[in-house]
Design a protein around this motif. Structure first.
Motif, short mmCIF file in Angstrom:
data_model
loop_
_atom_site.label_atom_id
_atom_site.label_comp_id
_atom_site.label_asym_id
_atom_site.label_seq_id
_atom_site.Cartn_x
_atom_site.Cartn_y
_atom_site.Cartn_z
N CYS A 233 0.81 -1.21 0.00
CA CYS A 233 0.00 0.00 0.00
C CYS A 233 0.85 1.27 0.00
O CYS A 233 2.01 1.28 0.41
CB CYS A 233 -0.96 0.01 1.19
SG CYS A 233 -0.16 0.19 2.79
N TYR A 234 0.23 2.34 -0.46
CA TYR A 234 0.89 3.63 -0.63
C TYR A 234 1.39 4.19 0.72
O TYR A 234 2.55 4.57 0.86
CB TYR A 234 -0.10 4.60 -1.28
CG TYR A 234 0.42 5.99 -1.51
CD1 TYR A 234 1.16 6.31 -2.65
CD2 TYR A 234 0.15 7.01 -0.59
CE1 TYR A 234 1.63 7.59 -2.86
CE2 TYR A 234 0.61 8.29 -0.80
CZ TYR A 234 1.35 8.58 -1.94
OH TYR A 234 1.82 9.86 -2.13
N GLY A 235 0.50 4.22 1.70
CA GLY A 235 0.89 4.77 3.00
C GLY A 235 1.95 3.93 3.68
O GLY A 235 2.86 4.48 4.32
N GLY A 236 1.87 2.62 3.55
CA GLY A 236 2.89 1.76 4.16
C GLY A 236 4.26 2.02 3.58
O GLY A 236 5.26 2.05 4.31
N TRP A 237 4.33 2.17 2.25
CA TRP A 237 5.63 2.46 1.62
C TRP A 237 6.22 3.75 2.18
O TRP A 237 7.40 3.80 2.54
CB TRP A 237 5.47 2.57 0.10
CG TRP A 237 6.77 2.75 -0.61
CD1 TRP A 237 7.60 1.76 -1.07
CD2 TRP A 237 7.43 3.99 -0.92
NE1 TRP A 237 8.73 2.31 -1.65
CE2 TRP A 237 8.64 3.67 -1.57
CE3 TRP A 237 7.09 5.32 -0.70
CZ2 TRP A 237 9.54 4.66 -2.01
CZ3 TRP A 237 7.98 6.31 -1.14
CH2 TRP A 237 9.18 5.97 -1.79
N HIS A 238 5.40 4.80 2.28
CA HIS A 238 5.90 6.09 2.75
C HIS A 238 6.31 6.03 4.23
O HIS A 238 7.31 6.65 4.62
CB HIS A 238 4.85 7.18 2.52
CG HIS A 238 4.90 7.76 1.15
ND1 HIS A 238 5.88 8.66 0.76
CD2 HIS A 238 4.12 7.56 0.06
CE1 HIS A 238 5.68 9.00 -0.51
NE2 HIS A 238 4.62 8.35 -0.96
N ARG A 239 5.56 5.31 5.05
CA ARG A 239 5.94 5.22 6.46
C ARG A 239 7.25 4.44 6.61
O ARG A 239 8.10 4.81 7.41
CB ARG A 239 4.81 4.58 7.27
CG ARG A 239 3.56 5.44 7.32
CD ARG A 239 2.48 4.85 8.23
NE ARG A 239 1.26 5.63 8.08
CZ ARG A 239 0.26 5.33 7.26
NH1 ARG A 239 0.31 4.20 6.54
NH2 ARG A 239 -0.81 6.10 7.17
N HIS A 240 7.38 3.38 5.83
CA HIS A 240 8.61 2.59 5.90
C HIS A 240 9.82 3.43 5.50
O HIS A 240 10.83 3.46 6.23
CB HIS A 240 8.49 1.36 5.00
CG HIS A 240 9.77 0.59 4.85
ND1 HIS A 240 10.23 -0.28 5.82
CD2 HIS A 240 10.70 0.58 3.86
CE1 HIS A 240 11.39 -0.80 5.43
NE2 HIS A 240 11.69 -0.30 4.24
#
Length: 394
Positions: free
Chosen positions: A361-368
């Motif tokens: 997911c988009y948000g997961g990539w950015h948080r990682h």
């Protein structure tokens, strides 16, 4: 308390507590205490895990009895906003490094499947071939001692934003449109430099893969930013003294301008020290304007620096800049910060898991990648000198 480089893949000696304290400061914008604690443990896990930084591996070493499912939820399903964290990271790194420049650099993340957000088969310049990958642009703060990324922009090809089912599965936010390389680079420059830093520094970009060079240059110029941009031979330039026709300056393009300047090229005088193992190049500086094939208006005056190795008949590097007082050597030194970022990313990026996000997911990539950037900064500062703990004790 002193930051030290570890002999293993973990970058900091854990008993110093520096990683957790730095992460705690940079995660202060998270609204809940449990989120801040999970973020600190995630950063610590990124610094300590041997090999690939999977969520299972991070959960195993992060401490506090964290379960893999809890780590997954914190990264992929949580609601915390990464933008304030990156803002605080950018300010922290700027204070620590006293940057020479902000470098915008691509990151290609090879993928086997089709379901990770943004993934597609496309040309990857760093590999020199087509590859199935996610592609992103990062903004690096580069100082004398180290460099570290502070912001990220993930490319979203048309197939990802137009397909409602793919958008839903990847949890792409409503209203978010296609993000190509041109937009990603310009957004990265504007957001980081306009809102996060105390004073402008030169922005260094390799724009040879950028289609809208005029838009990029205009965007940086309108923001009042100094810049050094590597351009391709076909860049639409004209000599500054070229006659105009119908309001548009016409000229031969970057390559022919460089060839015409070859007889005037002189050995480069480096402002600092000559790059190790590199022969002294020849360079020439030419006043130019950037032509816009789609409009009739004249472009703002700029300077092009062309560089040749002794044995080269044609220019090996072409750089466009608005640093009119800078010598060719100073422009080339700023351009070489691209190599510095590439080397640092190769050395540190893999060890803190920049390419290891296993979610979709988009948000997961950015948080990682946000938490990876905190780990990267801690590792880079600790590797070169004890900057982080000096800031913490101030």
């Amino acid at each position: 308390m002193r930051v030290r480089r570890s002999r293993g893949s973990g970058e900091l000696a854990g008993r110093d507590g520096v990683a957790r304290e730095v992460a705690g400061r940079l995660l202060a914008s998270l609204p809940r205490r449990d989120q801040r604690a999970k973020g600190e443990r995630y950063v610590e896990g990124l610094l300590r895990v041997q090999g690939r930084k999977t969520m299972r591996a991070i959960a195993a070493v992060a401490g506090g009895g964290a379960a893999e499912q809890s780590v997954h939820h914190f990264i992929s399903k949580s609601s915390w906003d990464w933008s304030p964290v990156r803002r605080d990271l950018g300010r922290f790194v700027e204070q620590a490094l006293v940057p020479k420049a902000w470098v915008v650099h691509p990151l290609a993340i090879p993928k086997l499947g089709r379901h990770s957000v943004g993934v597609q088969e496309s040309y990857v310049a760093s590999l020199g071939r087509m590859a199935n990958s996610q592609q992103a642009y990062g903004v690096w703060c580069v100082g004398d001692a180290a460099s570290a990324p502070v912001d990220w922009h993930l490319l979203l090809p048309p197939g990802w934003v137009a397909d409602g089912e793919r958008r839903r599965r990847a949890e792409i936010p409503d209203g978010l449109a296609e993000v190509d390389a041109d937009r990603a680079v310009l957004d990265a420059v504007r957001r980081t430099v306009d809102g996060w830093v105390s004073r402008p520094r030169p922005v260094v970009v390799d724009a040879r893969q950028i289609e809208d060079l005029v838009g990029l240059v205009d965007g940086m110029r309108e923001a009042g930013l100094p810049f050094v941009v590597r351009i391709r031979e076909s860049a639409p330039l004209a000599p500054a003294d070229a006659p105009s026709a119908g309001g548009e300056r016409r000229g031969p393009g970057a390559w022919r301008i460089a060839q015409g300047a070859r007889p005037a090229a002189l050995p480069v005088r480096w402002a600092e020290r000559a790059p190790e193992g590199e022969p002294q190049p020849l360079a020439a500086r030419v006043p130019v304007v950037l032509r816009d094939p789609g409009r009739r208006a004249l472009r703002t005056p700029l300077a092009m620096v062309a560089a040749w190795a002794d044995s080269q008949a044609t220019a090996g590097e072409l750089w466009l800049t608005n640093l009119f007082a800078a010598s060719p050597g100073e422009v080339l030194e700023l351009g070489r910060l691209l190599r510095r970022v590439e080397n640092d990313m190769e050395e540190i990026g893999g060890r803190v898991g920049l390419k290891d996000f296993e979610g979709r997911c988009y948000g997961g990539w950015h948080r990682h990648v946000t938490l990876c950037s905190i780990a990267y900064a801690i590792a880079a500062l600790g590797q070169h000198r004890g900057v982080a703990d000096e800031l913490l004790s101030a």
